[in-house]
Design a protein around this motif. Sequence first.
Motif, PDB file in Angstrom:
ATOM      1  N   HIS A   1     108.847 -18.806  -5.974  1.00  0.00           N
ATOM      2  CA  HIS A   1     109.590 -17.813  -5.193  1.00  0.00           C
ATOM      3  C   HIS A   1     109.611 -16.462  -5.894  1.00  0.00           C
ATOM      4  CE1 HIS A   1     110.878 -20.280  -1.921  1.00  0.00           C
ATOM      5  NE2 HIS A   1     111.322 -21.214  -2.742  1.00  0.00           N
TER       6      HIS A   1
ATOM      7  N   ALA B   1     106.343 -14.803  -5.033  1.00  0.00           N
ATOM      8  CA  ALA B   1     106.050 -14.611  -3.609  1.00  0.00           C
ATOM      9  C   ALA B   1     105.990 -13.133  -3.191  1.00  0.00           C
ATOM     10  CB  ALA B   1     107.083 -15.371  -2.780  1.00  0.00           C
ATOM     11  N   PRO B   2     106.907 -12.260  -3.638  1.00  0.00           N
ATOM     12  CA  PRO B   2     106.793 -10.853  -3.218  1.00  0.00           C
ATOM     13  C   PRO B   2     105.497 -10.206  -3.694  1.00  0.00           C
ATOM     14  CG  PRO B   2     108.949 -11.291  -4.197  1.00  0.00           C
ATOM     15  CD  PRO B   2     108.119 -12.499  -4.454  1.00  0.00           C
TER      16      PRO B   2
ATOM     17  N   LYS C   1     102.729 -11.351  -1.377  1.00  0.00           N
ATOM     18  CA  LYS C   1     102.837 -10.679  -0.081  1.00  0.00           C
ATOM     19  C   LYS C   1     102.328  -9.246  -0.180  1.00  0.00           C
ATOM     20  CE  LYS C   1     105.267 -10.370   4.021  1.00  0.00           C
ATOM     21  NZ  LYS C   1     106.498 -10.077   4.691  1.00  0.00           N
TER      22      LYS C   1
ATOM     23  N   VAL D   1     107.425 -22.118  -3.641  1.00  0.00           N
ATOM     24  CA  VAL D   1     107.270 -21.868  -2.216  1.00  0.00           C
ATOM     25  C   VAL D   1     106.571 -23.086  -1.605  1.00  0.00           C
ATOM     26  CG1 VAL D   1     106.214 -20.383  -0.499  1.00  0.00           C
ATOM     27  CG2 VAL D   1     107.127 -19.394  -2.591  1.00  0.00           C
ATOM     28  N   GLN D   2     107.140 -23.625  -0.537  1.00  0.00           N
ATOM     29  CA  GLN D   2     106.610 -24.867   0.035  1.00  0.00           C
ATOM     30  C   GLN D   2     105.454 -24.557   0.986  1.00  0.00           C
ATOM     31  OE1 GLN D   2     108.151 -28.026  -1.033  1.00  0.00           O
ATOM     32  NE2 GLN D   2     108.521 -26.411  -2.531  1.00  0.00           N
TER      33      GLN D   2
ATOM     34  N   ASP E   1     101.816 -20.432   3.613  1.00  0.00           N
ATOM     35  CA  ASP E   1     101.873 -19.962   5.000  1.00  0.00           C
ATOM     36  C   ASP E   1     103.303 -19.655   5.422  1.00  0.00           C
ATOM     37  OD1 ASP E   1     102.633 -22.534   4.982  1.00  0.00           O
ATOM     38  OD2 ASP E   1     101.091 -23.275   6.349  1.00  0.00           O
ATOM     39  N   ARG E   2     104.266 -19.931   4.574  1.00  0.00           N
ATOM     40  CA  ARG E   2     105.631 -19.454   4.849  1.00  0.00           C
ATOM     41  C   ARG E   2     105.767 -17.961   4.573  1.00  0.00           C
ATOM     42  NH1 ARG E   2     109.524 -23.913   4.979  1.00  0.00           N
ATOM     43  NH2 ARG E   2     108.219 -25.741   5.037  1.00  0.00           N
ATOM     44  N   ILE E   3     104.793 -17.388   3.891  1.00  0.00           N
ATOM     45  CA  ILE E   3     104.859 -15.964   3.561  1.00  0.00           C
ATOM     46  C   ILE E   3     103.780 -15.180   4.289  1.00  0.00           C
ATOM     47  CG2 ILE E   3     105.035 -14.336   1.658  1.00  0.00           C
ATOM     48  CD1 ILE E   3     105.150 -16.733  -0.185  1.00  0.00           C
ATOM     49  N   ILE E   4     102.540 -15.679   4.218  1.00  0.00           N
ATOM     50  CA  ILE E   4     101.417 -14.951   4.805  1.00  0.00           C
ATOM     51  C   ILE E   4     100.602 -15.924   5.665  1.00  0.00           C
ATOM     52  CG2 ILE E   4     101.230 -13.238   2.960  1.00  0.00           C
ATOM     53  CD1 ILE E   4      99.071 -14.917   1.689  1.00  0.00           C
ATOM     54  N   PRO E   5      99.905 -15.414   6.669  1.00  0.00           N
ATOM     55  CA  PRO E   5      99.083 -16.312   7.480  1.00  0.00           C
ATOM     56  C   PRO E   5      97.892 -16.846   6.682  1.00  0.00           C
ATOM     57  CG  PRO E   5      98.853 -14.041   8.212  1.00  0.00           C
ATOM     58  CD  PRO E   5      99.883 -14.043   7.147  1.00  0.00           C
TER      59      PRO E   5
ATOM     60  N   TYR F   1      92.798 -24.154   4.748  1.00  0.00           N
ATOM     61  CA  TYR F   1      93.545 -24.910   3.741  1.00  0.00           C
ATOM     62  C   TYR F   1      92.589 -25.860   3.023  1.00  0.00           C
ATOM     63  CZ  TYR F   1      97.591 -23.494   6.542  1.00  0.00           C
ATOM     64  OH  TYR F   1      98.529 -22.785   7.237  1.00  0.00           O
TER      65      TYR F   1
END
Lengths: 164, 180
Positions: free
Chosen positions: A75, A78-79, A82, A113-114, A117-121, A125
């Motif tokens: 987490h 993550a920024p 992104k 981060v699970q 794809d919870r952050i970026i498309p 995979y």
Amino acid sequence: MNADQGGFITSRLSDGIAWARKWSLFPYPFVTACCGMEYMSVSSAHYDLDRFGAAWPRFSPRQADMLLVVGTISHKMAPVLKKVYEQMCEPKWVVAFGVCTCTGGFYDNYATVQGIDRIIPVDCYIPGCPPRPEAVLDALMKLQAKIQASRHPLAGSVVERPRN
Amino acid sequence: MTDVTLTEHPALVRLRAQFGDAVLETHAHRGDHTAVVAPERYHDVMRFLHDDPECDYDFLTDLTAWDRLRMELAPRFEVVVHLYSTSRNDRLRIKTRPTDDEAPAVDSIVDIYRAANWPEREVWDMFGIRFHGHPNLKRILMYEEFVGHPLRKDYPVNKRQPLVEERPIPDDRPSTLFYT
Ligand code: SF4
């Protein structure tokens, strides 16, 4: 493919641009964890990514069009991921390399981060911990198929222009 | 657990002679020597072990902690310090239990072992144990927006505190891999 919507020329133009794009991918390796070792092996001479035109990593997101997210994303990280994604110019594709990026893997905890794809498309995979190089090559070919199937906006705009 | 015959490690003998009742427990397991000391004297004990020429524990191997909530032991937290003497090739483990379970705190040993700086910050970050006298006691691993201390046993295992707004992901999302 929407070849029936446009004329012969415009659909060929779209195919041609997609063809050019899929053979000249510039990967940005966003390497955070152990999957990086597998990325190194797959990106060296033995597996020869240059066959797919995807050999030359760019270490600026502004020069890359394929974001390879390799390794666990926390987490806290993550920024950054992104921001890197947002800095890349269109068209751009994202490959989640390894289970950690696909789903968080076995790091079902407060830090991870699970799945990116919870952050970026994500376009593609690759499962595995870490994935074998053959799996990465397979993903690359599937990404190429996806790029080939996409339509170029320029060709689309030519199609949609009213004819009079 | 306590085997008296095995606890006669010279450093433990000296420690008991010096600090008496402040040494709450000692035990030895396969050459693994441990003393539990009262939190009030913890700093003095560490100073003694570092400065005393016969102890001469000059190297801090590790400093950590654990939450004994599920063990139903009181006090709840225990700080664990591993020491090593480079001159004598000898190891010793010191434990101390901060008495207040709500706001646990012990003295910092950064003034004795500078290597304790980051481990004490990590223990603060993960367990919320304060170290009095630490020069810069702030989170070291988690981000500053993080609320709580994740290695406490009552931190929910599924709790997430994302920094980036998460995209909605349907469970039954279709595969976009093959569309032609
Ligand atoms: S998927 Fe496995 S190898 Fe890859 S980053 Fe996660 S733990 Fe490491």
